[in-house]
Motif scaffolding. Structure first.
Motif, PDB file in Angstrom:
ATOM      1  N   MET A   1     -15.488  17.794  21.052  1.00 30.45           N
ATOM      2  CA  MET A   1     -15.049  19.240  21.427  1.00 30.45           C
ATOM      3  C   MET A   1     -14.581  19.981  19.692  1.00 30.45           C
ATOM      4  O   MET A   1     -13.721  19.042  19.324  1.00 30.45           O
TER       5      MET A   1
ATOM      6  N   GLY B   1     -12.253  23.144  17.433  1.00 31.73           N
ATOM      7  CA  GLY B   1     -11.513  23.698  17.687  1.00 31.73           C
ATOM      8  C   GLY B   1     -10.444  23.850  16.867  1.00 31.73           C
ATOM      9  O   GLY B   1     -10.304  23.144  16.022  1.00 31.73           O
TER      10      GLY B   1
ATOM     11  N   ILE C   1     -10.449  25.151  22.243  1.00 37.01           N
ATOM     12  CA  ILE C   1     -11.871  25.555  22.378  1.00 37.01           C
ATOM     13  C   ILE C   1     -12.549  26.953  22.598  1.00 37.01           C
ATOM     14  O   ILE C   1     -12.287  27.758  23.869  1.00 37.01           O
ATOM     15  N   LYS C   2     -13.401  27.612  21.754  1.00 31.94           N
ATOM     16  CA  LYS C   2     -13.944  29.695  22.155  1.00 31.94           C
ATOM     17  C   LYS C   2     -15.498  28.796  22.529  1.00 31.94           C
ATOM     18  O   LYS C   2     -16.142  28.261  22.213  1.00 31.94           O
ATOM     19  N   ARG C   3     -15.548  29.037  23.430  1.00 34.48           N
ATOM     20  CA  ARG C   3     -17.373  29.095  24.169  1.00 34.48           C
ATOM     21  C   ARG C   3     -17.356  30.962  24.923  1.00 34.48           C
ATOM     22  O   ARG C   3     -16.922  30.913  25.627  1.00 34.48           O
ATOM     23  N   GLY C   4     -18.836  31.597  24.465  1.00 32.90           N
ATOM     24  CA  GLY C   4     -18.567  32.413  25.045  1.00 32.90           C
ATOM     25  C   GLY C   4     -17.627  33.532  25.307  1.00 32.90           C
ATOM     26  O   GLY C   4     -17.510  34.503  26.302  1.00 32.90           O
TER      27      GLY C   4
ATOM     28  N   THR D   1     -10.154  28.620  25.759  1.00 29.15           N
ATOM     29  CA  THR D   1     -10.018  27.071  26.526  1.00 29.15           C
ATOM     30  C   THR D   1      -9.520  26.216  25.596  1.00 29.15           C
ATOM     31  O   THR D   1      -8.988  25.822  25.607  1.00 29.15           O
TER      32      THR D   1
ATOM     33  N   THR E   1     -12.911  18.687  14.651  1.00 31.27           N
ATOM     34  CA  THR E   1     -13.565  18.229  15.727  1.00 31.27           C
ATOM     35  C   THR E   1     -12.833  16.952  16.032  1.00 31.27           C
ATOM     36  O   THR E   1     -12.985  16.127  15.316  1.00 31.27           O
TER      37      THR E   1
END
Length: 109
Positions: free
Chosen positions: A20, A22, A40-43, A47, A76
Protein backbone atom coordinates in the motif's frame (compact mmCIF):
# COMPACT_ATOMS: atom_id res chain seq x y z
CA UNK A 1 0.30 -6.46 34.25
CA UNK A 2 1.99 -6.93 30.91
CA UNK A 3 0.09 -7.70 27.71
CA UNK A 4 0.88 -11.04 26.13
CA UNK A 5 3.04 -10.94 23.04
CA UNK A 6 1.88 -12.69 19.90
CA UNK A 7 3.57 -14.52 17.06
CA UNK A 8 3.19 -13.44 13.44
CA UNK A 9 0.92 -16.38 12.62
CA UNK A 10 -1.38 -15.68 15.57
CA UNK A 11 -2.46 -12.32 14.17
CA UNK A 12 -1.37 -12.05 10.53
CA UNK A 13 -2.02 -14.15 7.43
CA UNK A 14 1.04 -15.06 5.35
CA UNK A 15 -1.35 -15.80 2.46
CA UNK A 16 -2.60 -12.20 2.38
CA UNK A 17 0.33 -9.98 1.40
CA UNK A 18 -0.43 -6.27 1.00
CA UNK A 19 1.42 -3.44 -0.71
CA UNK A 20 0.00 0.00 0.00
CA UNK A 21 1.11 3.50 -0.89
CA UNK A 22 -0.15 6.40 1.15
CA UNK A 23 0.58 9.40 3.32
CA UNK A 24 1.77 8.90 6.89
CA UNK A 25 -0.91 10.37 9.16
CA UNK A 26 0.43 9.22 12.53
CA UNK A 27 3.34 7.29 14.04
CA UNK A 28 3.17 5.59 17.43
CA UNK A 29 6.81 5.01 18.37
CA UNK A 30 6.35 2.91 21.50
CA UNK A 31 6.68 -0.58 22.92
CA UNK A 32 5.91 -3.32 22.29
CA UNK A 33 5.60 -2.35 18.57
CA UNK A 34 5.59 0.84 16.57
CA UNK A 35 2.52 1.60 14.48
CA UNK A 36 2.56 3.56 11.24
CA UNK A 37 -0.81 4.90 10.14
CA UNK A 38 -1.22 5.45 6.40
CA UNK A 39 -3.99 7.36 4.69
CA UNK A 40 -4.70 5.42 1.50
CA UNK A 41 -6.63 7.25 -1.21
CA UNK A 42 -8.63 5.14 -3.68
CA UNK A 43 -11.45 6.42 -5.86
CA UNK A 44 -11.57 9.73 -4.02
CA UNK A 45 -12.07 8.03 -0.65
CA UNK A 46 -9.41 8.03 2.08
CA UNK A 47 -9.05 5.01 4.35
CA UNK A 48 -6.57 4.79 7.22
CA UNK A 49 -4.61 1.57 7.70
CA UNK A 50 -2.42 0.71 10.71
CA UNK A 51 0.88 -1.09 10.08
CA UNK A 52 2.55 -2.81 13.03
CA UNK A 53 6.34 -2.84 13.02
CA UNK A 54 9.22 -4.05 15.12
CA UNK A 55 9.73 -2.66 18.63
CA UNK A 56 11.56 0.70 18.71
CA UNK A 57 14.83 -0.77 20.05
CA UNK A 58 15.03 -3.26 17.16
CA UNK A 59 14.39 -0.50 14.63
CA UNK A 60 17.10 1.68 16.17
CA UNK A 61 19.56 -1.23 15.83
CA UNK A 62 18.63 -1.34 12.12
CA UNK A 63 19.38 2.37 11.68
CA UNK A 64 15.91 3.85 12.20
CA UNK A 65 15.32 6.92 14.35
CA UNK A 66 12.26 8.96 15.21
CA UNK A 67 13.26 11.21 12.30
CA UNK A 68 13.38 8.44 9.66
CA UNK A 69 9.67 8.67 8.96
CA UNK A 70 7.53 11.76 9.45
CA UNK A 71 3.84 12.62 9.30
CA UNK A 72 3.15 13.80 5.75
CA UNK A 73 5.69 11.47 4.10
CA UNK A 74 4.38 9.42 1.18
CA UNK A 75 5.63 5.84 1.40
CA UNK A 76 4.87 2.33 0.21
CA UNK A 77 4.56 -0.36 2.86
CA UNK A 78 4.68 -4.08 2.16
CA UNK A 79 3.45 -6.58 4.71
CA UNK A 80 0.69 -9.03 5.53
CA UNK A 81 -2.90 -8.37 6.46
CA UNK A 82 -4.43 -9.20 9.84
CA UNK A 83 -6.44 -12.41 9.97
CA UNK A 84 -9.47 -10.60 11.40
CA UNK A 85 -9.97 -8.59 8.19
CA UNK A 86 -9.46 -5.22 9.86
CA UNK A 87 -7.42 -2.41 8.33
CA UNK A 88 -4.33 -3.69 10.15
CA UNK A 89 -1.22 -5.24 8.64
CA UNK A 90 2.27 -6.07 9.76
CA UNK A 91 5.17 -4.15 8.22
CA UNK A 92 7.81 -6.00 6.24
CA UNK A 93 9.36 -3.02 4.46
CA UNK A 94 8.89 0.69 3.94
CA UNK A 95 9.92 2.26 0.62
CA UNK A 96 10.49 6.00 0.47
CA UNK A 97 9.91 8.19 -2.64
CA UNK A 98 13.65 8.19 -3.46
CA UNK A 99 13.59 4.37 -3.63
CA UNK A 100 15.29 3.84 -0.28
CA UNK A 101 13.88 0.79 1.47
CA UNK A 102 14.03 -0.03 5.16
CA UNK A 103 12.81 -3.14 6.90
CA UNK A 104 10.34 -2.54 9.66
CA UNK A 105 9.21 -6.01 10.64
CA UNK A 106 9.67 -9.74 10.29
CA UNK A 107 9.05 -12.05 7.36
CA UNK A 108 6.19 -14.53 7.80
CA UNK A 109 7.03 -17.57 9.96
Amino acid sequence: PLPAHHSFSAEFDANQPVTMRGVVSKIDWRNPHIYIYLDIKRGGKVTTWAFEGFPPNMLVRQGWSRETLKVGDTVTIEGWRAKNGSKLATTRSVTFPDGTQRYGGPPPE
